[in-house]
Every structure is written in structure tokens, then in C-alpha cells.
Design an enzyme around this catalytic site. Structure first.
Site, PDB file in Angstrom:
ATOM      1  N   SER A 283       1.073   4.144  -3.108  1.00  9.10           N
ATOM      2  CA  SER A 283       0.925   5.553  -2.806  1.00  9.10           C
ATOM      3  C   SER A 283       2.213   6.459  -3.379  1.00  9.10           C
ATOM      4  O   SER A 283       1.893   7.504  -3.928  1.00  9.10           O
ATOM      5  CB  SER A 283       0.611   5.950  -1.424  1.00  9.10           C
ATOM      6  OG  SER A 283       1.821   5.681  -0.531  1.00  9.10           O
TER       7      SER A 283
ATOM      8  N   ALA B 115       0.825  -1.234   0.108  1.00  9.66           N
ATOM      9  CA  ALA B 115       0.013  -0.011  -0.024  1.00  9.66           C
ATOM     10  C   ALA B 115       0.798   1.189  -0.009  1.00  9.66           C
ATOM     11  O   ALA B 115       0.444   2.100  -0.782  1.00  9.66           O
ATOM     12  CB  ALA B 115      -0.977  -0.073   1.255  1.00  9.66           C
ATOM     13  N   TYR B 116       2.045   1.141   0.955  1.00 13.16           N
ATOM     14  CA  TYR B 116       2.810   2.420   0.875  1.00 13.16           C
ATOM     15  C   TYR B 116       3.409   2.765  -0.548  1.00 13.16           C
ATOM     16  O   TYR B 116       3.464   3.706  -0.997  1.00 13.16           O
ATOM     17  CB  TYR B 116       3.936   2.309   1.909  1.00 13.16           C
ATOM     18  CG  TYR B 116       4.871   3.147   2.006  1.00 13.16           C
ATOM     19  CD1 TYR B 116       4.332   4.457   2.437  1.00 13.16           C
ATOM     20  CD2 TYR B 116       6.272   2.936   1.662  1.00 13.16           C
ATOM     21  CE1 TYR B 116       5.438   5.519   2.722  1.00 13.16           C
ATOM     22  CE2 TYR B 116       7.345   4.015   1.769  1.00 13.16           C
ATOM     23  CZ  TYR B 116       6.754   5.375   2.253  1.00 13.16           C
ATOM     24  OH  TYR B 116       7.813   6.406   2.576  1.00 13.16           O
ATOM     25  N   ALA B 117       3.996   1.672  -1.021  1.00 14.71           N
ATOM     26  CA  ALA B 117       4.614   1.819  -2.517  1.00 14.71           C
ATOM     27  C   ALA B 117       3.760   2.302  -3.462  1.00 14.71           C
ATOM     28  O   ALA B 117       4.136   2.988  -4.371  1.00 14.71           O
ATOM     29  CB  ALA B 117       5.453   0.375  -2.922  1.00 14.71           C
TER      30      ALA B 117
END
Length: 245
Positions: free
Chosen positions: A157, A153-155
Site C-alpha cells: 500500500s 500488504a502494508y508495504a
């Protein structure tokens, strides 16, 4: 081109970690620096005090980076104090680690709001306000290449930030403003170290050929390059990771 010999930088998330290192580094280059914070005024004040003690000029501004009204007011405050903005560095962000299968979607929404909407709002204000000869620097992550589990999810974003940055560079054609993204690798910041045991940190510190974690100062040097002399680097993602990817 700005006729004022003092260039002005606004650094979001400038109260700690990479943001503080960037603020201090740009100040050492002679820029007047606006240190933005979301909630930790005391840390932002510490950054300003450190810059001032070293002979620099700085102020604090606050606001939710995903709130367009708050960030418009922050940019207004910088322009009122320093007469303009030449460099915008958007280090503010949030990270929640979880396998995609089990990620709490509320955490996904929170990262989306800060990392994507926030970067968009700051970039939008920068596109409207940065003077000719200026620079916009957004932040991604080397995990977009490394594909570490739990970073999905972080990557994702940050992949959105890269795409937005590349488009903005082209939209500012003819204005002599560079727009780039810095993608750090494992860097010794509280955001990175939180929740990791010693063996994980040790393993990651050996992953790059230079066999150490990055430091906030390493990343700040990359930003200073893009914000200063690197006028022919535009619409790029610079991977500051010691060769890990």
C-alpha cells in the site's frame, strides 16, 4: 507565491504519534496548523491545546481521508479560517501485519482504502488547493526496502503512495510546489509498538547503526525540512530511519 506571511499547514492524522509531532513542529516554525483527526477528537484537541499553549495557532478538522466530500469540506474549513493552504502533510494511515498467505482480505481492503485511496484523495485536494511556494508530504515506510515478513500488504500500500507522489510532483510542474514522501524506519509510536513483544522491539532498536528506535520528533524534523527550506528537493522518497536501509 503566498503574500500572507503566515504559512498554513494541514496535517492529517494529527491527533497522535508522528502526526502530532509534525503538527507541533510546523507550528514552532510559525505556521498556522490545522490538525486533522478521523475519530479521536479529544486527542486532536490536546494537540491544538499544546500548540496554543506554546504560542502557536491551530484548529481541528475532521473527516474520513478516503471520503472526497469529507476532505473537500476539511480543506474548505482550513481555507475559511486561515485564507489558504500552503503545506499538506498526510500522516494518516493504518497497518495490519500478517503473512501474505494468511492475510484476511477484508484487512487488505481496509488498508487499501485508508493508505492508498486516502492518500490519493488528500493529494488530489492538495493539488487543487496548495498555494505557490507550498509543499505536499506523503508518508511511506522503510519496509518497502527492508522487506520484513508480515508487512507485505502494508508495504504494498505504501509503495503505491510512493508511485503516486512521484507522478504528482511532475504533474505540478510550473506551480512552485514540491511533492515528496517520507519513509520512516522503526519509530516508537503506538502503531509500531502494538502487538510486538519486548524482544522484537529491542532487536529492531539495535538494527540501525544509531542503535535506537526513531522518535516522532525525528520524523517531524524531516517533514519540517521538506515543508520549509528544502525547495530543491522534489519528487523524492526520503528514508528517515537512522541508516537501517
Amino acid at each position: 507565491m503566498n503574500d500572507n506571511p503566515t504559512r498554513v499547514a494541514l496535517v492529517t492524522g494529527g491527533s497522535g504519534g508522528i502526526g502530532r509531532a509534525v503538527a507541533e513542529r510546523l507550528a514552532s516554525d510559525g505556521m498556522a496548523v490545522a490538525v486533522h483527526y478521523g475519530g479521536n477528537k479529544a486527542k486532536a484537541d490536546e494537540t491544538v491545546a499544546a500548540i496554543t499553549a506554546a504560542g502557536g495557532t491551530a484548529m481541528t478538522v475532521s473527516g474520513d481521508i478516503a471520503d472526497e466530500h469529507a476532505m473537500s469540506a476539511a480543506f474548505d474549513a482550513v481555507e475559511q479560517r486561515f485564507d489558504g493552504v500552503d503545506v499538506v502533510v498526510n500522516t494518516a494511515g493504518t497497518m495490519v501485519l500478517s503473512p501474505i498467505a494468511t492475510l484476511d482480505l477484508d484487512d487488505l481492503d481496509r488498508m487499501h482504502r485508508t493508505n492508498i485511496r486516502g492518500a490519493f484523495v488528500v493529494s488530489q485536494q492538495a493539488a487543487r488547493r496548495v498555494r505557490g511556494g507550498g509543499a505536499v508530504v506523503n508518508f511511506s515506510t522503510s519496509v518497502t526496502r527492508l522487506q520484513f515478513p508480515a508487512y507485505g500488504a502494508y508495504a504494498a500500500s505504501k509503495g503505491a503512495v510512493e508511485a503516486m507522489t512521484m507522478v504528482l510532483a511532475r504533474e505540478l510542474r510550473g506551480r512552485d510546489i514540491t511533492v515528496n514522501t517520507v519513509a520512516p524506519g522503526p519509530t516508537a509510536t503506538p502503531l509500531f509498538l502494538e502487538g510486538k513483544d519486548e524482544s522484537t522491539v529491542t532487536k529492531l532498536s539495535k538494527a540501525a547503526p544509531l542503535e535506537r528506535l526513531g522518535t516522532p520528533q525525528d520524523i517531524a524534523e524531516t517533514v519540517a525540512f521538506l515543508a520549509g527550506p528544502a525547495r530543491w528537493i522534489n519528487g523524492q522518497v526520503l528514508y528517515a530511519n537512522g541508516g537501517i536501509a
